[in-house]
Design an enzyme around this catalytic site. Structure first.
Site, PDB file in Angstrom:
ATOM      1  N   ASP A  76       5.195  -9.242   0.632  1.00  0.00           N
ATOM      2  CA  ASP A  76       4.512  -8.083   0.047  1.00  0.00           C
ATOM      3  C   ASP A  76       4.874  -7.875  -1.423  1.00  0.00           C
ATOM      4  O   ASP A  76       5.265  -6.775  -1.839  1.00  0.00           O
ATOM      5  CB  ASP A  76       4.857  -6.803   0.832  1.00  0.00           C
ATOM      6  CG  ASP A  76       4.577  -6.927   2.315  1.00  0.00           C
ATOM      7  OD1 ASP A  76       3.627  -7.629   2.671  1.00  0.00           O
ATOM      8  OD2 ASP A  76       5.314  -6.315   3.108  1.00  0.00           O
ATOM      9  N   GLU A 252      -5.790  -2.959   3.495  1.00  0.00           N
ATOM     10  CA  GLU A 252      -4.481  -2.408   3.126  1.00  0.00           C
ATOM     11  C   GLU A 252      -4.004  -3.007   1.815  1.00  0.00           C
ATOM     12  O   GLU A 252      -4.701  -3.788   1.170  1.00  0.00           O
ATOM     13  CB  GLU A 252      -3.457  -2.672   4.240  1.00  0.00           C
ATOM     14  CG  GLU A 252      -3.279  -4.127   4.581  1.00  0.00           C
ATOM     15  CD  GLU A 252      -2.443  -4.356   5.838  1.00  0.00           C
ATOM     16  OE1 GLU A 252      -2.081  -3.368   6.513  1.00  0.00           O
ATOM     17  OE2 GLU A 252      -2.159  -5.514   6.156  1.00  0.00           O
TER      18      GLU A 252
END
Length: 580
Positions: A76, A252
């Site tokens: 991430d 997302e």
């Protein structure tokens, strides 16, 4: 998606409700120093050596560097720039300290400068499962007030969405401010006119979900003076994804950019497994409406043969920045599975150049099978692994623990490292907690990420257990429910070396044998893909295998689930339940 769908999506949904976990009671890293115990184990001469075939078969030219730029569990990624300085952060879940932060001047050579969340007032993960804690951090520099911000979701300690800030990422970050909105993956955007906004993933309105994995992207105005969203300004700018009629899942990881007076919203879509993609939308107004590009997705590996050579997969969750050569670049997560298509090293940070000469950014070679090498930006020399820069490719890391400051690569689990370690000329002493690796609690173990599919790691231990409750040694750890322990313990009047396998929380003994602990012993793990071997030596050179070849499947995301990669731990406990 394959069976990973069942590991990722329901678990992620479950984690949304974890905001009620207890607050950590550990003192901060600055406040704790566990006194050394006379009989505590001492670890020294730690080595980790990577030996992946892909790097041996693809040597670097003088103007090349490897991607992933951060190997092992560094998922991430988010990146920001101030002048010639680039800063990058990653998810850290229940690891302590949390959110590693890296610095570079050229996108090729990176140094870790610390962690954003390095004290218990910021990080409350004492009772978090390994895949809870801190998710999807976003780092942004606001030129309007010369301040760096890191915004994230912390699934523990009642934190939820939160923000910290600093004037200098190398000099520590503020205590967190809790933000009053639901959902995950928040990201800040600072417009040229000084206004600020937050975008994030959220659930549809109650009763409006159309299918499993249906999510929305929301935007809020953000009050910079008081560090809070402006009530009543929230607006859904993406419903479901690029085309809700196709039932896209898990939109997302949103980020907003501005180019040529137009706003661009880039998001991950498809879940963080083998259906992962990156998609993009554009708008004339920061508050929308946002229209998807016709050529979505702009990054993915999902269309290619499952058994391709040098496979890299799961690409997505990207962030963009302008490079030192005036071109754009993107960092994103991806994986390098082993020969059984299992993911033991976790999700890693990759980099690709991006062509943004047209209306939408185009990841260069982002829609073909990824290659391990890239060309350096003009004038940039690859120094990875030298002069303090983070290594990649096949490398060797050696630590004798003699330095006053512990290397940033070493992490704790759920609590500060300083609560149980002492370093000095003899090595690393670990004062054992009355907790073992199967417990969801702070563990007296120091962890190094597995960064290759083929590797060898060795450590010397000087330790004589006093009771059957005492154990110290080497751990390969995917989670509290999936791990291997190679440790020294006691039975009757004798010391034993024991190898134990824990799967789904149930422990079985693989092998054990009596051992003389009057002299230091070397413990070793050697992995070749899914094949792991645990060895020991009493003469510093002739290693003896214990337990034969054991499968590394329980150290993979495929079997263990969750979002982390396997860790190698130097471990001690006074609550041992592994009996020879």
């Amino acid at each position: 998606m394959n069976s990973l769908k069942f590991n990722f999506l329901p678990k992620r949904t479950f984690l949304l409700g974890l905001a009620t976990l207890l607050t950590s009671t550990f003192a901060s890293a600055q406040e704790t120093k566990k006194p050394a115990l006379k009989d505590a184990p001492v670890f020294s001469q730690f080595t980790y050596r990577g030996d992946d075939r892909i790097y041996k078969e693809n040597p670097l030219g003088p103007d090349e560097f490897y991607t992933p730029i951060l190997q092992g569990c560094y998922p991430d990624p988010s990146i920001t720039r101030k002048g010639n300085d680039y800063y990058l952060v990653n998810s850290s879940f229940a690891m302590f300290p949390g959110v590693p932060v890296f610095h570079s001047n050229d996108l090729v050579n990176w140094k870790q400068i610390g962690h954003v969340l390095d004290r218990t007032s910021q990080l409350k993960v004492e009772t978090s499962g390994i895949s809870a804690g801190v998710y999807a951090p976003d780092i942004k520099y606001n030129k309007n007030n010369d301040t760096f911000y890191m915004i994230t979701t912390q699934f523990s300690g009642g934190m939820g969405n939160m923000v910290v800030k600093t004037k200098d990422p190398a000099k520590g970050w503020s205590d967190p401010v809790k933000l009053q909105f639901d959902g995950i993956d928040p990201s800040l955007y600072f417009d040229d006119n000084g206004k600020a906004y937050v975008v994030h993933n959220d659930a549809p309105a109650k009763g409006k979900a159309l299918y499993e994995g249906h999510r929305v992207i929301k935007i809020w105005e953000y009050d910079l003076q008081n560090d809070k969203v402006v009530p009543g300004t929230d607006k859904i700018i993406v419903d479901g994804g690029t085309d809700i009629n196709e039932e896209p899942i898990w939109i997302e990881g949103p980020h907003i950019y501005k180019k040529n007076n137009r706003y661009y919203l880039m998001c991950a879509q498809g879940g963080t497994g083998d259906n992962h993609t990156e998609v993009i939308f554009s708008s004339d107004n920061v508050m929308g409406p946002y229209v998807p590009a016709r050529n979505n997705p702009i990054l993915t590996q999902r269309y290619f043969p499952k058994k391709r050579v040098n496979k890299m997969d799961w690409t997505g969750h990207a962030d963009l920045t302008e490079g030192p050569d005036g071109r754009y670049y993107a960092v994103f997560l991806g994986i390098r599975p082993n020969e059984k298509d299992q993911v033991n090293a976790g999700r890693e940070t990759f980099l690709l150049p991006v062509d943004w000469s047209g209306e939408f950014p185009v990841f260069e070679n982002g829609l073909v099978p990824l290659k391990p090498k890239l060309k350096t930006p003009t004038g940039v020399k690859n120094q990875t692994g030298q002069n303090g820069f983070f290594p990649n490719g096949n490398f060797t890391f050696i630590d004798n623990f003699a330095a006053k400051k512990l290397d940033y690569r070493w992490i704790g689990m759920r609590g500060p490292r300083e609560a149980f370690i002492t370093t000095g000329k003899n090595g690393l002493q670990i004062t054992p907690f009355a907790k073992n690796v199967k417990e969801v609690a702070p563990i007296s173990a120091l962890w190094h990420r597995q960064q290759h599919n083929a590797f060898e790691s060795t450590v010397t231990i000087n330790y004589t257990p006093k009771t059957e409750k005492d154990l110290a040694g080497l751990v390969c750890y995917q989670s509290e429910k999936f791990n291997y322990v190679l440790g020294l313990t006691k039975k009757g009047n004798d010391s034993y070396l024991v190898l134990a396998r824990t799967e789904k929380g149930k422990t079985s003994i693989v092998a054990s044998e009596k051992i003389d602990t009057r002299k230091p012993i070397q413990l070793q793990v050697v992995a070749q893909g899914n094949d792991y071997k645990f060895n020991y030596a009493t003469d510093k050179q002739n290693f003896i295998n214990i337990g034969g070849t054991v499968p590394g499947d329980i150290l993979s995301t495929n079997v263990a689930g969750g979002f982390t990669g396997s860790l190698i731990g130097l471990y001690a406990t006074s609550a041992n339940d592994i009996q020879p």
